[in-house]
Design a protein around this motif. Structure first.
Motif, PDB file in Angstrom:
ATOM      1  N   SER A   7     101.301  22.142  17.121  1.00 20.58           N
ATOM      2  CA  SER A   7     100.073  21.964  17.917  1.00 20.58           C
ATOM      3  C   SER A   7     100.098  22.825  19.173  1.00 20.58           C
ATOM      4  O   SER A   7      99.829  22.361  20.283  1.00 20.58           O
ATOM      5  CB  SER A   7      99.901  20.486  18.301  1.00 20.58           C
ATOM      6  OG  SER A   7      99.868  19.673  17.151  1.00 20.58           O
ATOM      7  N   LEU A   8     100.421  24.078  18.980  1.00 21.18           N
ATOM      8  CA  LEU A   8     100.576  24.986  20.124  1.00 21.18           C
ATOM      9  C   LEU A   8      99.267  25.182  20.868  1.00 21.18           C
ATOM     10  O   LEU A   8      98.177  25.203  20.268  1.00 21.18           O
ATOM     11  CB  LEU A   8     101.141  26.322  19.655  1.00 21.18           C
ATOM     12  CG  LEU A   8     102.654  26.296  19.370  1.00 21.18           C
ATOM     13  CD1 LEU A   8     103.059  27.467  18.489  1.00 21.18           C
ATOM     14  CD2 LEU A   8     103.423  26.305  20.681  1.00 21.18           C
ATOM     15  N   LYS A   9      99.410  25.320  22.177  1.00 25.09           N
ATOM     16  CA  LYS A   9      98.261  25.520  23.061  1.00 25.09           C
ATOM     17  C   LYS A   9      98.421  26.852  23.799  1.00 25.09           C
ATOM     18  O   LYS A   9      99.536  27.368  23.919  1.00 25.09           O
ATOM     19  CB  LYS A   9      98.190  24.381  24.080  1.00 25.09           C
ATOM     20  CG  LYS A   9      98.146  22.987  23.470  1.00 25.09           C
ATOM     21  CD  LYS A   9      98.188  21.925  24.552  1.00 25.09           C
ATOM     22  CE  LYS A   9      98.167  20.523  23.959  1.00 25.09           C
ATOM     23  NZ  LYS A   9      98.215  19.486  25.021  1.00 25.09           N
ATOM     24  N   SER A  10      97.315  27.350  24.329  1.00 25.32           N
ATOM     25  CA  SER A  10      97.387  28.621  25.046  1.00 25.32           C
ATOM     26  C   SER A  10      98.346  28.531  26.228  1.00 25.32           C
ATOM     27  O   SER A  10      99.016  29.516  26.560  1.00 25.32           O
ATOM     28  CB  SER A  10      95.995  29.042  25.507  1.00 25.32           C
ATOM     29  OG  SER A  10      95.412  28.037  26.326  1.00 25.32           O
ATOM     30  N   GLU A  11      98.452  27.357  26.828  1.00 22.45           N
ATOM     31  CA  GLU A  11      99.359  27.213  27.973  1.00 22.45           C
ATOM     32  C   GLU A  11     100.834  27.210  27.594  1.00 22.45           C
ATOM     33  O   GLU A  11     101.693  27.187  28.469  1.00 22.45           O
ATOM     34  CB  GLU A  11      99.025  25.949  28.770  1.00 22.45           C
ATOM     35  CG  GLU A  11      98.922  24.681  27.937  1.00 22.45           C
ATOM     36  CD  GLU A  11      97.479  24.348  27.581  1.00 22.45           C
ATOM     37  OE1 GLU A  11      96.724  25.273  27.179  1.00 22.45           O
ATOM     38  OE2 GLU A  11      97.112  23.151  27.687  1.00 22.45           O
ATOM     39  N   ASP A  12     101.128  27.225  26.296  1.00 20.54           N
ATOM     40  CA  ASP A  12     102.515  27.362  25.843  1.00 20.54           C
ATOM     41  C   ASP A  12     102.952  28.825  25.809  1.00 20.54           C
ATOM     42  O   ASP A  12     104.131  29.111  25.565  1.00 20.54           O
ATOM     43  CB  ASP A  12     102.680  26.766  24.447  1.00 20.54           C
ATOM     44  CG  ASP A  12     102.461  25.259  24.422  1.00 20.54           C
ATOM     45  OD1 ASP A  12     101.803  24.783  23.470  1.00 20.54           O
ATOM     46  OD2 ASP A  12     102.921  24.569  25.344  1.00 20.54           O
ATOM     47  N   THR A  13     102.014  29.734  26.042  1.00 21.78           N
ATOM     48  CA  THR A  13     102.350  31.157  26.047  1.00 21.78           C
ATOM     49  C   THR A  13     103.362  31.449  27.141  1.00 21.78           C
ATOM     50  O   THR A  13     103.143  31.137  28.312  1.00 21.78           O
ATOM     51  CB  THR A  13     101.084  32.000  26.262  1.00 21.78           C
ATOM     52  OG1 THR A  13     100.222  31.846  25.134  1.00 21.78           O
ATOM     53  CG2 THR A  13     101.448  33.470  26.423  1.00 21.78           C
ATOM     54  N   LYS A  55     105.046  32.847  36.965  1.00 19.08           N
ATOM     55  CA  LYS A  55     105.443  31.447  37.114  1.00 19.08           C
ATOM     56  C   LYS A  55     106.960  31.331  37.085  1.00 19.08           C
ATOM     57  O   LYS A  55     107.655  32.215  36.578  1.00 19.08           O
ATOM     58  CB  LYS A  55     104.836  30.584  36.004  1.00 19.08           C
ATOM     59  CG  LYS A  55     103.326  30.421  36.109  1.00 19.08           C
ATOM     60  CD  LYS A  55     102.834  29.379  35.133  1.00 19.08           C
ATOM     61  CE  LYS A  55     101.338  29.144  35.292  1.00 19.08           C
ATOM     62  NZ  LYS A  55     100.844  28.104  34.350  1.00 19.08           N
ATOM     63  N   GLU A  56     107.457  30.221  37.618  1.00 24.12           N
ATOM     64  CA  GLU A  56     108.891  29.997  37.598  1.00 24.12           C
ATOM     65  C   GLU A  56     109.350  29.552  36.211  1.00 24.12           C
ATOM     66  O   GLU A  56     108.577  28.987  35.442  1.00 24.12           O
ATOM     67  CB  GLU A  56     109.262  28.928  38.633  1.00 24.12           C
ATOM     68  CG  GLU A  56     109.065  29.357  40.068  1.00 24.12           C
ATOM     69  CD  GLU A  56     109.627  28.364  41.054  1.00 24.12           C
ATOM     70  OE1 GLU A  56     109.602  28.654  42.270  1.00 24.12           O
ATOM     71  OE2 GLU A  56     110.082  27.285  40.625  1.00 24.12           O
ATOM     72  N   ARG A  57     110.607  29.821  35.935  1.00 19.13           N
ATOM     73  CA  ARG A  57     111.173  29.370  34.669  1.00 19.13           C
ATOM     74  C   ARG A  57     111.251  27.851  34.691  1.00 19.13           C
ATOM     75  O   ARG A  57     111.679  27.254  35.686  1.00 19.13           O
ATOM     76  CB  ARG A  57     112.565  29.974  34.483  1.00 19.13           C
ATOM     77  CG  ARG A  57     113.130  29.822  33.096  1.00 19.13           C
ATOM     78  CD  ARG A  57     114.399  30.637  32.915  1.00 19.13           C
ATOM     79  NE  ARG A  57     114.122  32.077  32.994  1.00 19.13           N
ATOM     80  CZ  ARG A  57     115.021  33.014  32.689  1.00 19.13           C
ATOM     81  NH1 ARG A  57     116.239  32.650  32.290  1.00 19.13           N
ATOM     82  NH2 ARG A  57     114.712  34.287  32.797  1.00 19.13           N
ATOM     83  N   GLU A  58     110.854  27.221  33.593  1.00 19.47           N
ATOM     84  CA  GLU A  58     110.860  25.763  33.526  1.00 19.47           C
ATOM     85  C   GLU A  58     111.603  25.270  32.287  1.00 19.47           C
ATOM     86  O   GLU A  58     111.589  25.919  31.240  1.00 19.47           O
ATOM     87  CB  GLU A  58     109.424  25.209  33.511  1.00 19.47           C
ATOM     88  CG  GLU A  58     108.618  25.557  32.280  1.00 19.47           C
ATOM     89  CD  GLU A  58     107.320  24.766  32.157  1.00 19.47           C
ATOM     90  OE1 GLU A  58     107.139  23.769  32.883  1.00 19.47           O
ATOM     91  OE2 GLU A  58     106.501  25.143  31.300  1.00 19.47           O
ATOM     92  N   LEU A  59     112.205  24.108  32.450  1.00 21.27           N
ATOM     93  CA  LEU A  59     112.886  23.471  31.328  1.00 21.27           C
ATOM     94  C   LEU A  59     111.850  22.915  30.361  1.00 21.27           C
ATOM     95  O   LEU A  59     110.937  22.196  30.761  1.00 21.27           O
ATOM     96  CB  LEU A  59     113.781  22.349  31.833  1.00 21.27           C
ATOM     97  CG  LEU A  59     114.504  21.520  30.779  1.00 21.27           C
ATOM     98  CD1 LEU A  59     115.494  22.369  30.006  1.00 21.27           C
ATOM     99  CD2 LEU A  59     115.205  20.340  31.440  1.00 21.27           C
ATOM    100  N   VAL A  60     112.012  23.225  29.087  1.00 21.16           N
ATOM    101  CA  VAL A  60     111.107  22.732  28.050  1.00 21.16           C
ATOM    102  C   VAL A  60     111.732  21.553  27.322  1.00 21.16           C
ATOM    103  O   VAL A  60     111.124  20.495  27.169  1.00 21.16           O
ATOM    104  CB  VAL A  60     110.770  23.840  27.043  1.00 21.16           C
ATOM    105  CG1 VAL A  60     109.900  23.300  25.908  1.00 21.16           C
ATOM    106  CG2 VAL A  60     110.080  25.005  27.740  1.00 21.16           C
ATOM    107  N   ALA A  61     112.965  21.739  26.854  1.00 23.94           N
ATOM    108  CA  ALA A  61     113.647  20.702  26.091  1.00 23.94           C
ATOM    109  C   ALA A  61     115.141  20.908  26.211  1.00 23.94           C
ATOM    110  O   ALA A  61     115.605  22.043  26.344  1.00 23.94           O
ATOM    111  CB  ALA A  61     113.229  20.748  24.621  1.00 23.94           C
TER     112      ALA A  61
END
Length: 115
Positions: free
Chosen positions: A84-90, A43-49
Motif C-alpha cells: 500500500s505504498l504512498k507518494s510520501e514513502d518516496t 529531509k532528515e534520515r528517519e527510522l522506518v523499521a
C-alpha cells in the motif's frame, strides 16, 4: 568487516508493493539489531523499521500495518516488505546495523512512488 548491500528499490504506482532486501556480511544477526531507515530529499534520515536480535519488530507510525521487517540469520539477510505504498514513502532506503556503539550503513536503494 561489516558490509550491507541493499536491493529491490524501484518505481511503483501508489497502492503497489515492493520488497527491499539487505545482504549483510560481517554481521551476527543473533546478537546485532537490524533496521531500515529512509531519507527523502531535503529531509532528515528517519527510522522506518527495526528488528532486534530476538526478532521483535517495531515501526514508525506512518508505516504500521503496511510495512513488515523480517530477517533470515542463516542467509544473513533482512527484508522490508512494503505494501500500500504512498507518494510520501518516496525516499532512499538504507539498511543499518549497530555494533559496539557504531552505526553501519549500506549505500541505499531508491524507492519512488508515483501518484
Amino acid at each position: 568487516q561489516v558490509r550491507l548491500v541493499e536491493s529491490g528499490g524501484g518505481l511503483v504506482q501508489a497502492g503497489g508493493s515492493l520488497r527491499l532486501s539487505c545482504a549483510a556480511s560481517g554481521v551476527n544477526m543473533k546478537i546485532q539489531p537490524m533496521a531500515w531507515y529512509r531519507q527523502a530529499p531535503a529531509k532528515e534520515r528517519e527510522l522506518v523499521a527495526a528488528i532486534t536480535s530476538g526478532g521483535s519488530a517495531n515501526y514508525t507510525d506512518s508505516v504500521k500495518g503496511r510495512f513488515t521487517i523480517s530477517k533470515d540469520w542463516r542467509l544473513s539477510t533482512v527484508a522490508l516488505q512494503m505494501n500500500s505504498l504512498k507518494s510520501e514513502d518516496t525516499a532512499r532506503y538504507f539498511c543499518n546495523t549497530k555494533r559496539q556503539g557504531r552505526d553501519y550503513w549500506g549505500q541505499g536503494t531508491q524507492v519512488t512512488v508515483s501518484s
